[in-house]
Design an enzyme around this catalytic site. Structure first.
Site, mmCIF file in Angstrom:
data_model
loop_
_atom_site.group_PDB
_atom_site.id
_atom_site.type_symbol
_atom_site.label_atom_id
_atom_site.label_comp_id
_atom_site.label_asym_id
_atom_site.label_seq_id
_atom_site.Cartn_x
_atom_site.Cartn_y
_atom_site.Cartn_z
ATOM 1 C CG LEU A 130 -1.709 -0.687 1.370
ATOM 2 C CD1 LEU A 130 -2.599 -1.418 3.089
ATOM 3 C CD2 LEU A 130 -2.491 -1.328 0.015
ATOM 4 C CB ALA A 136 7.117 2.640 2.037
ATOM 5 N N GLY A 137 7.180 4.100 3.849
ATOM 6 C CA GLY A 137 7.645 5.567 4.969
ATOM 7 C C GLY A 137 8.631 5.076 5.654
ATOM 8 N N GLY A 138 9.007 5.355 7.189
ATOM 9 C CA GLY A 138 9.856 6.012 7.430
ATOM 10 C C GLY A 138 10.864 4.950 8.435
ATOM 11 C CG PHE A 139 7.785 4.191 11.269
ATOM 12 C CD1 PHE A 139 8.965 4.145 12.343
ATOM 13 C CD2 PHE A 139 6.945 5.351 11.389
ATOM 14 C CE1 PHE A 139 8.947 5.540 13.545
ATOM 15 C CE2 PHE A 139 7.127 6.552 12.437
ATOM 16 C CZ PHE A 139 8.345 6.059 13.402
ATOM 17 N N GLY A 140 9.318 2.091 7.849
ATOM 18 C CA GLY A 140 8.381 -0.163 6.859
ATOM 19 C C GLY A 140 7.757 0.670 5.340
ATOM 20 C CG ASP A 157 5.731 13.146 9.732
ATOM 21 O OD1 ASP A 157 6.147 14.249 8.427
ATOM 22 O OD2 ASP A 157 6.361 11.909 8.968
#
Length: 829
Positions: free
Chosen positions: A494, A496-500, A612
């Site tokens: 779906l 992706a971001g800084g945490f995975g 954020d």
């Protein structure tokens, strides 16, 4: 004709002369009410209130009370605990004294108004019962409250609400306090420390619309302290504020004649944080729906098994120990420590030293060690100890008992076993039952292995059983294999971001979820589970709910509810969504987002700052309701101190970072307010705030937008896709002004999120905001990438040991909490 007119006047004039008599309904001296005749009462002129005896069904006693239509007591003669038997009476004596007596003639309560020339009494339509000398009021129930304040009744400094050992006071500082035993202050709310004005004579009023307001001559206007959940709802209702027997202050509303009390606001959101709610040595915890009281261990017993709130006592006193005493350890438990206790018996030591210091102290009965890295240890030397146990509490507590310590989950002592003949019989029965159960289990497993292990319909059995936990609100623990099956091997990504990365998944019960694979986890198993418990306990309509987690070896995953319409940025900045998001939907999204952030800042037990806030972290459900995502994850990735950030360690998103991130200043909830202001501008304009184009004269968008607003051209700021829509100009102007207040350079000039909600709703006047300054060294010029990192949230902590996040349960104040900022007179009220 003239004769008939004169006759008509002569007929109705006597009726006008009767009106004062009918409205006053004065009660003459010598009048008496008795519980033997419950239908007899002293009513108000309009019948809304009545002074009468009410029957207490639990113990067959009676109270003399002013009741609202339907039998709801809103004032009690002698207070909440004053009761009489069937032979009692409420007497209005000829000497002007109002007296409540028991059947034996013993005076339970009196007004002490003898010799003041009182000639009559009356119950007014407001619910105020007055004793009068002619037309002058000498004594009234509004000036002598018991446990309840009616709507529009002024509660001033010096007055007290009482219920048992609990009391409610209004301080000269304007703060409201709840106390236990007139000493322990377990709730304190009102004007914050940044408000330096000295109040003269503060008063508190619950308005008929459901707002609890503070008034004072030194204030430019009234200050809202709290809002009822049914704010502004009309109808034939009455509102009242009551200090309940459980020590919590609540606002209620009741429909006339219904007899039903509907709670609309509570001062203490977590009932277990009310000091003494479970009595001395009682431990408060929760089942699925409500708080429960228990004892620390099998070394204790209930004082009254029929009323577990009476507390616990040691089965053997420490002074009578046949051997030595020892310390019983209880995980995830705190012994509540509130002012004035915070100033005494507080140390900075490790867990072992915290236990040993209490064991060696003659007056110490218990201790609490915070497991949050602060090293704080609280020794309890009081005769009254109140406990709280929850999986989300990062603390370990100890209780001094006679050895051996017997935890609650321990088996019965050997002396409690059956006789040998019965013992043998029990073993035989146990072996037979156990053998039968094991045979059935093996048969079921064999059938599953042969027929169903590879079937998607019957797979992930553990997840199915775990979903029972989800129904109860607890976080579900999934195995890694469960989530592999649910996501079909993590196939449908779906985002992706800084945490995975985040993947779409379907659970065994066909529930669609979003599975986030976390990367860079620095915490151990126990701490990870504690943080997950904290996140999962944070529930709000405008927050994405955490369903469960996986913690298996190096695998750390979180399972969230699936949001069908994705994130807000897809609708604001994508041409594919042209025309899908009208102004009404945008305003509702802005308001819903503000409410979600307000809950994180001001209504959670521990303030959570979301570092954020951006359109990518605002998700939309199937009805386009906004829900804030990715809160509480920063502590999972980096549990170190988040109080300060340098430019090289900034983790956030370009264009949304507050100036204090780049100035190496402490990060507070006001940093989120800045980010929200930028998002608000983007909701209006449909363009990224950090995009520079010829349309804005190559200026920073927020600076250009303010110039357009200042010259009265707000429509030029609006998204061009809304050009054909009829906009609510007043609402649009309000939103734009709120955005400019939010992005002020100085944090002290920004409103709290609670104030933002009020301004967006239009219940607070907004002064024209000053021009926001262009941030020097803006991240848009210092960062070459659009996303520096996707840090989301952390539990806020201020730079002092006592401000540890867990200290809120120990009595320290949290960030904001509907605090009043010194931004402008309009923001004050």
């Amino acid at each position: 004709m003239q004769f008939h007119y004169i006759s008509f006047l002569l007929t109705i004039l006597p009726l006008f002369s009767l009106i004062p008599t009918l409205r006053s309904q004065d009660i003459s001296v010598g009048s008496t009410l008795r519980p033997t005749n419950l239908s007899l009462s002293w009513p108000s002129p309009n019948g809304t209130f009545s002074f009468q005896f009410l029957n207490r069904t639990e113990d067959s006693s009676f109270i003399a009370a002013i009741s609202y239509s339907g039998g709801i007591a809103i004032w009690k003669a002698g207070g909440a605990d004053a009761r009489v038997d069937i032979g009692g009476a409420l007497e209005f004596l000829s000497n002007g004294n109002l007296r409540l007596i028991n059947g034996s003639g013993t005076t339970i309560w009196q007004s002490n108004t003898t010799g003041l020339g009182i000639t009559s009494a009356a119950l007014e339509d407001t619910g105020n019962f007055v004793l009068k000398n002619g037309t002058t009021t000498v004594w009234s129930t509004f000036e002598n409250p018991t446990d309840t304040i009616l709507q529009d009744q002024n509660f001033t400094m010096g007055k007290v609400l009482r219920s048992g050992r609990y009391s409610f006071n209004l301080l000269k500082s304007g703060n409201l306090t709840l106390q236990w035993g007139n000493s322990i202050i377990y709730w304190n709310q009102g004007l914050n420390s940044t408000f330096n004005r000295s109040l003269t004579s503060p008063s508190l009023t619950l308005q008929s619309v459901g707002i609890l307001r503070l008034y004072d001559l030194s204030l430019p206007g009234s200050v809202p302290i709290a809002y009822s959940s049914d704010y502004g709802e009309g109808g034939d209702t009455v509102r009242f504020l009551r200090l309940d027997s459980d020590g919590n202050l609540r606002a209620y509303s009741s429909v006339r004649g219904s007899g039903v009390e509907n709670p609309r606001w509570a001062a203490v959101l977590d009932q277990c944080q009310v000091f003494g709610w479970c009595g001395n040595m009682g431990i408060c915890s929760y089942n699925d729906t409500e708080p429960l009281c228990g004892c620390p261990s099998l070394n204790f017993e209930f004082v009254d098994p029929n009323n577990q709130r009476m507390g616990c006592r040691r089965k053997q006193a420490i002074a009578d120990c046949p051997g030595s005493s020892t310390m019983l350890e209880m995980s995830h438990t705190q012994f509540l420590t509130y002012p004035p206790e915070l100033s005494n018996e507080v140390f900075f030591v490790g867990i072992t030293a915290c236990r040993l210091n209490c064991l060696g102290g003659g007056s110490c009965v218990a201790s609490t060690s915070l497991s949050d890295g602060s090293g704080l240890c609280f020794l309890k030397v009081s005769d009254f100890v109140s406990g709280y146990q929850s999986p989300a509490l990062p603390s370990t507590s100890f209780v001094k008992v006679c050895a051996p310590a017997q935890p609650n989950q321990s088996p019965p002592a050997a002396g409690q076993t059956l006789a040998s003949s019965k013992k043998l019989r029990a073993w035989v029965v146990a072996v037979v039952v156990l053998g039968t159960i094991l045979a059935l289990v093996f048969m079921e497993f064999g059938l599953w292995w042969c027929c169903c292990r590879n079937s998607p319909k019957f797979g992930t059995l553990s997840a199915q059983y775990a979903l029972l936990e989800y129904a109860s609100g607890a976080p579900v623990q999934f195995s890694y294999k469960d989530l592999q099956r649910a996501t079909k091997g993590f196939r449908e990504k779906l985002g992706a971001g800084g945490f995975g990365a985040v993947y779409r998944g379907v659970l065994a019960n066909r529930t669609v979820v979003a599975v986030k694979q976390l990367e860079g986890i620095e915490q151990g198993e126990k701490q990870f589970r504690m943080e997950v418990a904290t996140i999962s306990s944070t529930h709000h309509l405008n927050l994405v709910r955490l369903i469960g987690f996986c913690s298996e070896g190096r695998h750390r995953l979180l399972v969230y509810e699936f949001m069908r319409n994705g994130s807000l940025d897809n609708f604001l900045f994508s041409d594919e969504s042209l025309g899908k998001l009208d102004w009404g939907s945008r305003f509702n999204i802005a308001l819903g987002t503000a409410r979600g952030i307000t809950y994180l800042h001001e209504e959670c037990r521990d303030c959570i700052v979301h570092c954020d806030i951006k359109p990518e972290n605002i998700l939309l459900d199937e009805n386009y309701n906004a829900k804030v995502s990715d809160f509480g994850l920063a502590k999972l990735v980096n549990p170190k101190d988040h109080r300060y950030r340098t430019l090289t360690s900034v983790r956030g998103t370009r264009g949304y970072l507050a100036p204090e991130w780049l100035a190496n200043l402490p990060i507070t909830s006001k940093s989120d307010v800045y980010s929200y202001g930028m998002v608000l501008l983007e909701i209006v304009s449909g363009r990224r705030n950090f995009d520079v184009s010829g349309d804005t004269g190559r200026k920073k968008f927020s600076v250009w937008a303010y110039e357009e607003f200042d010259r009265g051209s707000i429509t030029s700021i609006v998204d061009k896709r809304l050009a054909d829509e009829e906009l609510d100009v007043e609402q649009l102007d309000r939103v734009i002004q709120v955005s400019f207040w939010c992005i002020q350079e100085q944090p002290s000039q920004r409103p709290t999120m609670g104030k933002v909600v009020q301004m967006l709703e239009g219940i607070m006047t907004i002064e024209k905001p000053p021009a926001p300054k262009a941030m020097e060294g803006s991240l848009s010029s210092t960062s070459g990438s659009a996303n520096v990192s996707a840090l989301s949230t952390f539990a806020a902590s201020a730079p002092a040991p006592s401000s540890s996040s867990s200290l809120q349960a120990l009595g320290s104040s949290s960030l904001s909490g509907r605090n009043i900022e010194k931004t402008s007179s309009s923001l004050l009220g």
